[in-house]
Motif scaffolding. Structure first.
Motif, short mmCIF file in Angstrom:
data_model
loop_
_atom_site.label_atom_id
_atom_site.label_comp_id
_atom_site.label_asym_id
_atom_site.label_seq_id
_atom_site.Cartn_x
_atom_site.Cartn_y
_atom_site.Cartn_z
N HIS A 55 -15.98 28.46 8.70
CA HIS A 55 -14.76 27.95 8.09
C HIS A 55 -14.28 28.89 6.98
O HIS A 55 -13.08 29.13 6.84
CB HIS A 55 -14.98 26.55 7.53
N TYR A 56 -15.22 29.43 6.23
CA TYR A 56 -14.86 30.44 5.23
C TYR A 56 -14.30 31.69 5.90
O TYR A 56 -13.31 32.28 5.43
CB TYR A 56 -16.10 30.78 4.40
N MET A 57 -14.86 32.10 7.03
CA MET A 57 -14.35 33.27 7.76
C MET A 57 -12.90 33.07 8.17
O MET A 57 -12.12 34.03 8.22
CB MET A 57 -15.21 33.52 8.99
N ARG A 58 -12.50 31.84 8.47
CA ARG A 58 -11.12 31.54 8.85
C ARG A 58 -10.13 31.91 7.74
O ARG A 58 -8.94 32.13 8.01
CB ARG A 58 -10.95 30.04 9.16
N MET A 59 -10.61 31.95 6.51
CA MET A 59 -9.72 32.23 5.39
C MET A 59 -9.10 33.62 5.48
O MET A 59 -8.03 33.87 4.92
CB MET A 59 -10.45 32.08 4.06
N HIS A 60 -9.72 34.54 6.20
CA HIS A 60 -9.13 35.87 6.38
C HIS A 60 -7.74 35.76 6.96
O HIS A 60 -6.75 36.27 6.41
CB HIS A 60 -10.03 36.72 7.28
N ASP A 61 -7.63 35.06 8.08
CA ASP A 61 -6.31 34.91 8.71
C ASP A 61 -5.42 33.95 7.93
O ASP A 61 -4.20 34.15 7.86
CB ASP A 61 -6.48 34.42 10.15
N MET A 62 -6.01 32.91 7.35
CA MET A 62 -5.20 31.95 6.61
C MET A 62 -4.57 32.59 5.37
O MET A 62 -3.38 32.37 5.09
CB MET A 62 -6.06 30.75 6.19
N PHE A 63 -5.33 33.38 4.62
CA PHE A 63 -4.79 34.04 3.44
C PHE A 63 -3.62 34.94 3.81
O PHE A 63 -2.58 34.98 3.14
CB PHE A 63 -5.87 34.87 2.74
N LYS A 64 -3.77 35.68 4.90
CA LYS A 64 -2.70 36.59 5.31
C LYS A 64 -1.45 35.81 5.73
O LYS A 64 -0.32 36.20 5.42
CB LYS A 64 -3.18 37.49 6.45
N LEU A 109 2.34 35.93 4.12
CA LEU A 109 3.52 36.17 4.96
C LEU A 109 4.51 35.02 4.85
O LEU A 109 5.73 35.22 4.90
CB LEU A 109 3.10 36.36 6.41
N ASN A 110 4.00 33.82 4.69
CA ASN A 110 4.85 32.65 4.55
C ASN A 110 5.42 32.50 3.14
O ASN A 110 6.20 31.59 2.87
CB ASN A 110 4.03 31.39 4.90
N GLU A 111 4.99 33.40 2.26
CA GLU A 111 5.41 33.40 0.86
C GLU A 111 5.01 32.13 0.12
O GLU A 111 5.65 31.73 -0.85
CB GLU A 111 6.92 33.65 0.74
N THR A 112 3.94 31.49 0.60
CA THR A 112 3.39 30.37 -0.14
C THR A 112 2.86 30.84 -1.48
O THR A 112 2.95 30.16 -2.49
CB THR A 112 2.28 29.68 0.66
N PHE A 113 2.26 32.02 -1.49
CA PHE A 113 1.93 32.69 -2.74
C PHE A 113 2.07 34.19 -2.56
O PHE A 113 2.12 34.69 -1.43
CB PHE A 113 0.54 32.32 -3.26
N LYS A 114 2.16 34.87 -3.65
CA LYS A 114 2.37 36.31 -3.65
C LYS A 114 1.22 36.99 -4.39
O LYS A 114 0.87 36.60 -5.51
CB LYS A 114 3.70 36.66 -4.32
N ALA A 128 -9.19 40.06 3.25
CA ALA A 128 -7.99 39.47 2.65
C ALA A 128 -8.35 38.82 1.33
O ALA A 128 -9.50 38.46 1.09
CB ALA A 128 -7.39 38.42 3.59
N ARG A 129 -7.34 38.72 0.46
CA ARG A 129 -7.50 38.02 -0.81
C ARG A 129 -6.65 36.76 -0.79
O ARG A 129 -5.59 36.73 -0.17
CB ARG A 129 -7.05 38.89 -1.99
N GLY A 130 -7.09 35.75 -1.52
CA GLY A 130 -6.31 34.53 -1.55
C GLY A 130 -6.52 33.73 -2.82
O GLY A 130 -7.50 33.89 -3.53
N ILE A 131 -5.54 32.88 -3.08
CA ILE A 131 -5.61 31.94 -4.19
C ILE A 131 -6.30 30.67 -3.68
O ILE A 131 -5.85 30.06 -2.72
CB ILE A 131 -4.19 31.60 -4.68
#
Length: 396
Positions: free
Chosen positions: A115-124, A128-133, A379-382
């Motif tokens: 599930h943590y591995m899924r965050m790679h695609d989710m963060f990207k 792209l969706n501009e949910t965060f920058k 990928a990086r994410g908030i």
């Protein structure tokens, strides 16, 4: 609309960095802590209340993991009472005082780690969706998700079922997993130090194993070279320790926070020290400490005091990328390495928390930045508690 969403996400992120992490120390109610003395089951009495086992769910999923209370106390770190079977690389015996904490009853499973591995695609997709920058000033404070596997068939060679242990992640990836989980749940999780791990594995005993010195009994509690059929096994299929820990010996080795050194603790000998003062904080990428032995190691290497070190050449030499992956290993030796969560009763100050989570040397920091910014791998994410809702909004 997009600007509004981006501003809201940035505000949410700022609150997480400026106040949210400190809220890890003040979450209410505190999982696993009760005011009244339990009438059944295991518990640990502390000044803060009674620590009890608890089961947590990863937000946005049905994936659960169980934590067991570990009482505080003093122990001889590095050796059983007898020196028989002890390796010189285990260093001087130290008297260490350990504060109470919770430790996962099982190693991190593929269900949890995938599930943590899924965050790679989710963060990207969220970017792209501009949910965060992702701006340069935010990058040092973001959680990284591991790159998609270069060769999944290798990592999953021995199996990738939900109830099997996750393997081949680097220590950095393991630490980032604990940060992701912490910021998602509002509770402070991290890897154990070598001393904390050994203390938990001893179960309050002074013998080689928590069940005594007789190696012939190890098969009742562990998957190791003699009985593993050269592979890891489903979690929790052997007997647990009295403190409720399964597979603390064998199955897969477990990451700790420490650098592997044979000379790093001599200056502490003869003193009673706190467990965090016994940590050898890494100053180089290799080697680092793995504890517990594995399916591929013999009984002596599964002793509580035994140590294993990570190795550059034999763990990732076939990685064709440069720099090589900060998140994954590519050699067979890493198929016997996983991780286990811990959570201290006393949460460190906000400024100290990231020391347990993030890239700890300049080389690693630069490798992570290059792989993400230049190669697009990783990928990086908030990460905030509302991340599952953000993911739902983009239809994932």
């Amino acid at each position: 609309m997009l600007v509004t969403r981006w501003l809201a996400a940035c505000v949410s992120f700022s609150l997480t960095i400026a106040a949210g992490l400190s809220s890890l120390a003040a979450a209410d109610p505190v999982p696993g802590l009760v005011a009244a003395e339990p009438t059944t089951g295991r518990f640990v009495k502390t000044d803060a209340g009674y620590m009890v086992p608890y089961t947590a769910t990863i937000p946005g999923t049905e994936i659960k993991f169980e934590m067991q209370p570990i009482p505080g106390g003093k122990f001889k770190f590095g050796s059983p009472d007898s020196e028989a079977g002890r390796d010189a690389s285990e260093g001087p015996v130290l008297e260490v005082e350990v504060a109470p904490f919770w430790m996962a009853s099982r190693e991190v499973s593929w269900a949890e780690y995938k599930h943590y591995m899924r965050m790679h695609d989710m963060f990207k997709k969220l970017v792209l969706n501009e949910t965060f920058k992702i701006t340069d000033d935010l990058k040092p404070n973001l959680v990284t998700a591991p790159s998609n596997l270069y060769d999944p068939t290798f990592t999953f060679k021995l199996g990738a079922e939900p109830d099997q242990p996750a393997v081949t992640m680097s220590q950095f990836a393991a630490k980032q997993y604990t940060r992701w989980l912490s910021e998602l749940t509002g509770q402070f999780y991290r890897l154990p130090s070598e001393a904390e791990w050994e203390y938990a594995a001893r179960d309050g005993k002074t013998t080689k194993y928590f069940f005594g010195d007789d190696e012939s009994k190890l098969g009742d509690y562990a998957w190791y070279y003699e009985n593993s059929s050269e592979t890891f096994h489903k979690l929790g299929t052997k007997k647990p320790s009295e403190w409720g820990l399964y597979d603390i010996y064998g199955n897969v080795g477990e990451w700790t926070l420490d650098e592997f050194t044979e000379t790093g603790r001599e200056k502490l000998a003869g003193k009673v020290i706190a467990s965090q003062d016994a940590i050898v904080w890494p100053t180089k990428l290799f080697p680092r400490v793995i504890k517990g032995g594995s399916w591929d190691e013999d009984a002596a290497q599964c002793r509580a005091a035994a140590r294993r070190k990570s190795d550059d050449d034999s763990w990732r030499s076939t990685d064709p990328n440069f720099p090589q992956s900060p998140w994954w290993f590519t050699e067979a030796a890493a198929l016997s390495v996983g991780m286990r969560l811990m959570r201290p009763l006393t949460v460190p100050a906000q400024a100290e928390q990231r020391k347990f989570w993030d890239a700890d040397i300049k080389q690693l920091q630069e490798d992570v930045a290059y792989r993400i910014d230049e190669e697009g791998r990783g990928a990086r994410g908030i990460v905030t508690p509302d991340l599952p809702e953000q993911i739902k909004k983009i239809g994932q």
